[in-house]
Scaffold this motif. Structure first.
Motif, PDB file in Angstrom:
ATOM      1  N   ASP A  59      -1.895   0.228 -13.852  1.00 47.08           N
ATOM      2  CA  ASP A  59      -1.273  -1.082 -13.663  1.00 47.08           C
ATOM      3  C   ASP A  59      -2.282  -2.154 -13.279  1.00 47.08           C
ATOM      4  O   ASP A  59      -1.903  -3.260 -12.925  1.00 47.08           O
ATOM      5  CB  ASP A  59      -0.179  -1.001 -12.594  1.00 47.08           C
ATOM      6  CG  ASP A  59       0.974  -0.106 -13.009  1.00 47.08           C
ATOM      7  OD1 ASP A  59       1.202   0.037 -14.221  1.00 47.08           O
ATOM      8  OD2 ASP A  59       1.642   0.450 -12.119  1.00 47.08           O
ATOM      9  N   GLY A  60      -3.575  -1.819 -13.290  1.00 44.45           N
ATOM     10  CA  GLY A  60      -4.598  -2.801 -12.961  1.00 44.45           C
ATOM     11  C   GLY A  60      -5.331  -2.441 -11.683  1.00 44.45           C
ATOM     12  O   GLY A  60      -5.304  -1.297 -11.229  1.00 44.45           O
ATOM     13  N   THR A  61      -5.964  -3.454 -11.109  1.00 44.68           N
ATOM     14  CA  THR A  61      -6.763  -3.270  -9.905  1.00 44.68           C
ATOM     15  C   THR A  61      -6.204  -4.167  -8.807  1.00 44.68           C
ATOM     16  O   THR A  61      -5.855  -5.325  -9.062  1.00 44.68           O
ATOM     17  CB  THR A  61      -8.242  -3.634 -10.178  1.00 44.68           C
ATOM     18  OG1 THR A  61      -8.726  -2.767 -11.209  1.00 44.68           O
ATOM     19  CG2 THR A  61      -9.098  -3.468  -8.944  1.00 44.68           C
ATOM     20  N   ARG A  62      -6.121  -3.616  -7.596  1.00 42.91           N
ATOM     21  CA  ARG A  62      -5.703  -4.404  -6.445  1.00 42.91           C
ATOM     22  C   ARG A  62      -6.551  -3.993  -5.252  1.00 42.91           C
ATOM     23  O   ARG A  62      -7.066  -2.876  -5.192  1.00 42.91           O
ATOM     24  CB  ARG A  62      -4.213  -4.230  -6.150  1.00 42.91           C
ATOM     25  CG  ARG A  62      -3.827  -2.848  -5.664  1.00 42.91           C
ATOM     26  CD  ARG A  62      -2.292  -2.695  -5.527  1.00 42.91           C
ATOM     27  NE  ARG A  62      -1.915  -1.425  -4.972  1.00 42.91           N
ATOM     28  CZ  ARG A  62      -1.909  -0.261  -5.620  1.00 42.91           C
ATOM     29  NH1 ARG A  62      -2.271  -0.225  -6.893  1.00 42.91           N
ATOM     30  NH2 ARG A  62      -1.560   0.845  -5.017  1.00 42.91           N
ATOM     31  N   THR A  63      -6.688  -4.892  -4.293  1.00 41.69           N
ATOM     32  CA  THR A  63      -7.458  -4.613  -3.090  1.00 41.69           C
ATOM     33  C   THR A  63      -6.610  -4.934  -1.880  1.00 41.69           C
ATOM     34  O   THR A  63      -5.884  -5.937  -1.866  1.00 41.69           O
ATOM     35  CB  THR A  63      -8.760  -5.449  -3.072  1.00 41.69           C
ATOM     36  OG1 THR A  63      -9.543  -5.089  -4.211  1.00 41.69           O
ATOM     37  CG2 THR A  63      -9.568  -5.186  -1.809  1.00 41.69           C
ATOM     38  N   VAL A  64      -6.699  -4.066  -0.860  1.00 38.47           N
ATOM     39  CA  VAL A  64      -5.969  -4.290   0.385  1.00 38.47           C
ATOM     40  C   VAL A  64      -6.923  -4.157   1.567  1.00 38.47           C
ATOM     41  O   VAL A  64      -7.856  -3.351   1.546  1.00 38.47           O
ATOM     42  CB  VAL A  64      -4.772  -3.314   0.554  1.00 38.47           C
ATOM     43  CG1 VAL A  64      -3.682  -3.608  -0.460  1.00 38.47           C
ATOM     44  CG2 VAL A  64      -5.214  -1.874   0.446  1.00 38.47           C
ATOM     45  N   LEU A  65      -6.677  -4.976   2.568  1.00 43.52           N
ATOM     46  CA  LEU A  65      -7.392  -4.921   3.837  1.00 43.52           C
ATOM     47  C   LEU A  65      -6.455  -4.265   4.834  1.00 43.52           C
ATOM     48  O   LEU A  65      -5.297  -4.675   4.961  1.00 43.52           O
ATOM     49  CB  LEU A  65      -7.761  -6.329   4.297  1.00 43.52           C
ATOM     50  CG  LEU A  65      -8.408  -6.465   5.669  1.00 43.52           C
ATOM     51  CD1 LEU A  65      -9.768  -5.776   5.709  1.00 43.52           C
ATOM     52  CD2 LEU A  65      -8.534  -7.942   6.044  1.00 43.52           C
ATOM     53  N   THR A  66      -6.935  -3.232   5.525  1.00 44.25           N
ATOM     54  CA  THR A  66      -6.097  -2.459   6.435  1.00 44.25           C
ATOM     55  C   THR A  66      -6.748  -2.351   7.805  1.00 44.25           C
ATOM     56  O   THR A  66      -7.944  -2.079   7.902  1.00 44.25           O
ATOM     57  CB  THR A  66      -5.887  -1.029   5.885  1.00 44.25           C
ATOM     58  OG1 THR A  66      -5.360  -1.111   4.561  1.00 44.25           O
ATOM     59  CG2 THR A  66      -4.928  -0.233   6.764  1.00 44.25           C
ATOM     60  N   PHE A  67      -5.930  -2.549   8.835  1.00 45.28           N
ATOM     61  CA  PHE A  67      -6.332  -2.267  10.207  1.00 45.28           C
ATOM     62  C   PHE A  67      -5.385  -1.217  10.747  1.00 45.28           C
ATOM     63  O   PHE A  67      -4.170  -1.377  10.686  1.00 45.28           O
ATOM     64  CB  PHE A  67      -6.264  -3.513  11.097  1.00 45.28           C
ATOM     65  CG  PHE A  67      -6.451  -3.194  12.554  1.00 45.28           C
ATOM     66  CD1 PHE A  67      -7.703  -2.838  13.043  1.00 45.28           C
ATOM     67  CD2 PHE A  67      -5.378  -3.209  13.430  1.00 45.28           C
ATOM     68  CE1 PHE A  67      -7.881  -2.513  14.381  1.00 45.28           C
ATOM     69  CE2 PHE A  67      -5.549  -2.891  14.770  1.00 45.28           C
ATOM     70  CZ  PHE A  67      -6.800  -2.544  15.246  1.00 45.28           C
ATOM     71  N   LYS A  68      -5.952  -0.113  11.253  1.00 42.98           N
ATOM     72  CA  LYS A  68      -5.151   0.932  11.893  1.00 42.98           C
ATOM     73  C   LYS A  68      -5.542   0.978  13.359  1.00 42.98           C
ATOM     74  O   LYS A  68      -6.717   1.102  13.695  1.00 42.98           O
ATOM     75  CB  LYS A  68      -5.405   2.296  11.244  1.00 42.98           C
ATOM     76  CG  LYS A  68      -4.876   2.387   9.828  1.00 42.98           C
ATOM     77  CD  LYS A  68      -4.978   3.801   9.292  1.00 42.98           C
ATOM     78  CE  LYS A  68      -4.459   3.886   7.881  1.00 42.98           C
ATOM     79  NZ  LYS A  68      -4.313   5.275   7.438  1.00 42.98           N
ATOM     80  N   ASP A  69      -4.535   0.870  14.216  1.00 43.01           N
ATOM     81  CA  ASP A  69      -4.764   0.936  15.654  1.00 43.01           C
ATOM     82  C   ASP A  69      -4.877   2.397  16.076  1.00 43.01           C
ATOM     83  O   ASP A  69      -4.749   3.301  15.248  1.00 43.01           O
ATOM     84  CB  ASP A  69      -3.626   0.233  16.398  1.00 43.01           C
ATOM     85  CG  ASP A  69      -4.088  -0.397  17.698  1.00 43.01           C
ATOM     86  OD1 ASP A  69      -5.149  -0.007  18.223  1.00 43.01           O
ATOM     87  OD2 ASP A  69      -3.380  -1.287  18.190  1.00 43.01           O
TER      88      ASP A  69
END
Length: 186
Positions: A59-69
């Motif tokens: 379905d393409g390319t996507r980028t996510v920024l994640t912070f896990k506590d």
């Protein structure tokens, strides 16, 4: 929200794949994960994670920024998580470096993802291979709040059992730690 997640080592990936395919259609994706920390490793010391993930799939390319506590459940390692999609992966990497964060590890995960409903919850089951480490893993997760975490984890355990994975298969080993060890051995 808390990502109520359990991870298991999979002895028979073909069998688990067959059971997942019977539930719903899966999608094959490759994740490029880069974890950041400050030069003093303060995030790691607080059991926190800051990650940029670029996902490539049909379905393409996507980028996510994640912070896990820090983990709120010692047995599962489940963590509160904040995540947002970003338009420009290069810009996010540059921003994090500009704020003083440094990439501490980067690696690829080959995933087959399955979204489905079980026990009245949205679940995500991900069959994972990390080329740098041995074995196949299955992650099953759902979102929960603090009051519902125990029940959510019980529901995740039930799904794992339906897929043929009991408590003996569970692992808390982090991919980051396994990749670091493998690279140190090389």
């Amino acid at each position: 929200m808390i990502e109520a997640e359990l991870k298991a080592r999979v002895a028979s990936p073909e069998e688990v794949l067959k059971r997942l395919d019977e539930r719903t259609a899966g999608r094959t994706e490759v994740y490029q994960d880069t974890y950041y920390d400050d030069p003093n490793n303060s995030l790691e010391a607080r059991d926190q994670e800051l990650r940029v993930r670029t996902v490539r799939g049909q379905d393409g390319t996507r980028t996510v920024l994640t912070f896990k506590d820090a983990a709120v459940d010692e047995v599962s390692g489940s963590k509160p998580e904040q995540e947002t999609r970003v338009e420009d992966a290069d810009a996010v990497h540059a921003m994090l470096r500009g704020l003083g964060y440094v990439p501490v590890i980067s690696f690829e995960k080959h995933c087959r993802n399955y979204d489905f409903e079980a026990r009245g919850r949205r679940m995500l089951a991900t069959l994972v291979r990390v080329p740098e480490i041995d074995g196949t893993f299955l992650e099953v997760e759902t979102l929960a709040d603090a009051r519902d975490l125990t029940t959510a984890l019980d529901d995740v355990r039930s799904v794992l059992a339906e897929l043929g994975l009991g408590p003996e298969a569970l692992t808390r080993e982090l991919y980051t730690d396994a990749v670091r060890r493998r690279r140190a051995e090389a």
